[in-house]
Write an enzyme that holds these catalytic residues in place. Sequence first.
Site, PDB file in Angstrom:
ATOM      1  N   TYR A  19       0.829  -1.206   0.000  1.00  0.00           N
ATOM      2  CA  TYR A  19       0.000   0.000   0.000  1.00  0.00           C
ATOM      3  C   TYR A  19       0.862   1.255   0.000  1.00  0.00           C
ATOM      4  O   TYR A  19       0.766   2.090   0.887  1.00  0.00           O
ATOM      5  CB  TYR A  19      -0.966  -0.037   1.183  1.00  0.00           C
ATOM      6  CG  TYR A  19      -2.035  -1.090   0.968  1.00  0.00           C
ATOM      7  CD1 TYR A  19      -3.151  -0.792   0.198  1.00  0.00           C
ATOM      8  CD2 TYR A  19      -1.891  -2.368   1.467  1.00  0.00           C
ATOM      9  CE1 TYR A  19      -4.108  -1.757  -0.066  1.00  0.00           C
ATOM     10  CE2 TYR A  19      -2.847  -3.344   1.211  1.00  0.00           C
ATOM     11  CZ  TYR A  19      -3.957  -3.030   0.442  1.00  0.00           C
ATOM     12  OH  TYR A  19      -4.886  -3.981   0.175  1.00  0.00           O
ATOM     13  N   TYR A 147     -12.000  -7.555   6.485  1.00  0.00           N
ATOM     14  CA  TYR A 147     -10.840  -7.600   5.594  1.00  0.00           C
ATOM     15  C   TYR A 147     -10.400  -9.048   5.458  1.00  0.00           C
ATOM     16  O   TYR A 147     -10.159  -9.725   6.453  1.00  0.00           O
ATOM     17  CB  TYR A 147      -9.677  -6.751   6.126  1.00  0.00           C
ATOM     18  CG  TYR A 147      -8.449  -6.889   5.253  1.00  0.00           C
ATOM     19  CD1 TYR A 147      -8.338  -6.169   4.060  1.00  0.00           C
ATOM     20  CD2 TYR A 147      -7.415  -7.761   5.582  1.00  0.00           C
ATOM     21  CE1 TYR A 147      -7.231  -6.310   3.233  1.00  0.00           C
ATOM     22  CE2 TYR A 147      -6.300  -7.911   4.754  1.00  0.00           C
ATOM     23  CZ  TYR A 147      -6.222  -7.181   3.584  1.00  0.00           C
ATOM     24  OH  TYR A 147      -5.122  -7.335   2.771  1.00  0.00           O
ATOM     25  N   ASP A 248     -12.429 -16.689   9.208  1.00  0.00           N
ATOM     26  CA  ASP A 248     -11.095 -16.232   8.834  1.00  0.00           C
ATOM     27  C   ASP A 248     -10.357 -15.891  10.131  1.00  0.00           C
ATOM     28  O   ASP A 248     -10.569 -14.831  10.712  1.00  0.00           O
ATOM     29  CB  ASP A 248     -11.208 -15.017   7.910  1.00  0.00           C
ATOM     30  CG  ASP A 248      -9.850 -14.476   7.480  1.00  0.00           C
ATOM     31  OD1 ASP A 248      -8.831 -14.868   8.084  1.00  0.00           O
ATOM     32  OD2 ASP A 248      -9.820 -13.645   6.547  1.00  0.00           O
ATOM     33  N   LYS A 277      -0.693 -15.649   9.108  1.00  0.00           N
ATOM     34  CA  LYS A 277       0.046 -14.717   9.951  1.00  0.00           C
ATOM     35  C   LYS A 277       0.929 -15.400  11.012  1.00  0.00           C
ATOM     36  O   LYS A 277       2.046 -15.761  10.699  1.00  0.00           O
ATOM     37  CB  LYS A 277      -0.904 -13.688  10.549  1.00  0.00           C
ATOM     38  CG  LYS A 277      -1.412 -12.717   9.467  1.00  0.00           C
ATOM     39  CD  LYS A 277      -1.833 -11.360  10.004  1.00  0.00           C
ATOM     40  CE  LYS A 277      -1.937 -10.353   8.882  1.00  0.00           C
ATOM     41  NZ  LYS A 277      -3.278 -10.232   8.296  1.00  0.00           N
TER      42      LYS A 277
HETATM   43  C1  LIG Z   1      -3.811 -10.385   6.921  1.00  0.00           C
HETATM   44  C2  LIG Z   1      -5.142 -10.985   6.708  1.00  0.00           C
HETATM   45  C3  LIG Z   1      -5.478 -11.632   5.506  1.00  0.00           C
HETATM   46  C4  LIG Z   1      -4.553 -11.663   4.316  1.00  0.00           C
HETATM   47  O1  LIG Z   1      -3.369 -12.381   4.554  1.00  0.00           O
HETATM   48  P1  LIG Z   1      -2.082 -12.127   3.630  1.00  0.00           P
HETATM   49  O2  LIG Z   1      -1.071 -13.085   4.175  1.00  0.00           O
HETATM   50  O3  LIG Z   1      -1.702 -10.695   3.786  1.00  0.00           O
HETATM   51  O4  LIG Z   1      -2.473 -12.460   2.230  1.00  0.00           O
HETATM   52  C5  LIG Z   1      -6.733 -12.197   5.414  1.00  0.00           C
HETATM   53  N1  LIG Z   1      -7.608 -12.166   6.430  1.00  0.00           N
HETATM   54  C6  LIG Z   1      -7.310 -11.569   7.593  1.00  0.00           C
HETATM   55  C7  LIG Z   1      -8.312 -11.596   8.700  1.00  0.00           C
HETATM   56  C8  LIG Z   1      -6.074 -10.966   7.779  1.00  0.00           C
HETATM   57  O5  LIG Z   1      -5.808 -10.353   8.937  1.00  0.00           O
END
Ligand SMILES: *Cc1c(COP(=O)(O)O)cnc(C)c1O
Length: 432
Positions: A19, A147, A248, A277
Amino acid sequence: MAASISPLLFDAQHLWHPYSAIGAGHPVYQVVAARGVRLQLADGRELIDGISSWWCAIHGYNHPQLNQAINAQLAAMAHVMFGGLTHPPAVALAELLLKITPAKLQTVFFADSGSISVEVALKMALQYWQARGAGQKRRFVALRRGYHGDTFGAMSVSDPDTGLHTLFQQTLAQQLFIPAPTTPYGEPCADADIAPLRDLLAAQHQEIAAVILEPVVQGAGGMRFYAADYLRHARKLCDTYGVLLIFDEIATGFGRTGTLFAAEQAAVCPDMMTIGKALSGGYMTLAATLTTEEVSSTISRGTPGIFMHGPTFMANPLACAVALASCQLLLSSPWQARVAALSVWLERGLAPCRQLPQVAKVRVLGAIGVVELKAAQDLRILQPLLVDAGVWVRPFGKLVYLMPPYIMAEADCDLLTAAVCRVVAALPEAAT
Ligand SMILES: *Cc1c(COP(=O)(O)O)cnc(C)c1O
């Protein structure tokens, strides 16, 4: 060789950052080493890392056990394709992940990044319904302010208006959005919060494949916390209307909210869960999509009889080996006590911000501390102020948030929060 231009100048002219733009004066800092909770800059300064390199480095940097795990795997083999081949780190990691996640999750798809694990979950949902002869179920329901990543499928389920991807709306698959829950964390879910999901599923379940959401904490879409009870209602509604439920947990997984996974706070099992992550302790890019026996066997029995996805670097052995070591290290550590302590220190350390005219709200959950400002800030101004204060924090919009490594000591957390308070207090007051 001729003397080259300085690394920072080359970077500014030729390197894209997340970004960011080329030649727009976004500051970048050169890191030459990192150890524990500290980043060492090329100019000799040390910064306390308040965000674990985007929520990943939960054990801090340069951890001897993680270094050892990756070195041992390197000596055996750095990589081998996963098509038709397998290897011990992938098997051992999958076994451990299935043991620590909700019991009904029984299969693991390793992906290269969080966004890809979301793509995989969406694809699995579509293939599941196709295999069941319900191919018309191909839309997704998502929460506003969510997100889920930067790729096209993930963008399509991220917040359509306030999110990062408004620019691409015309190109994205059109999904169905409901308001983000507003019931505060810890409270029973208000009916008004769950009504939009209930109404939407009642009206359109024949065309809906799945509901996707970030349980308990909406991360990069606004650092919002909400009632875990919402998840229980969502599970019930999805069961009633024959819709899959995707959690997620890329941001919330591995202890950040106080439980190993946020789903545990509602004792709910999703049909699919994405993790990433902190999975590899911040060492390698790795994510995974977990799903139930029901979903995996339906896809495998259906046409074409295989799941249509397979990245080149799937289940990279170095990544799996260090992720296995990171999970083992976490589970053998007093992580609950550490997250609980961080919660107390963040609350105490950020409390003075509540009094500041620049601040709208301060909230803390688990090892997450958020200072929501009244006005969005220009990172080109705010970032250098934080670096000069000795901390690495990466605000976005109105949000200055902290997600420290779990190993952070009280004294360092105090330095971190004091620096944030000082920098925020020195910002110009929001124009009214
Ligand atoms: C960071 C994140 C993603 C994307 O993961 P990347 O490794 O950056 O592609 C998807 N969902 C959530 C909840 C996130 O925090």
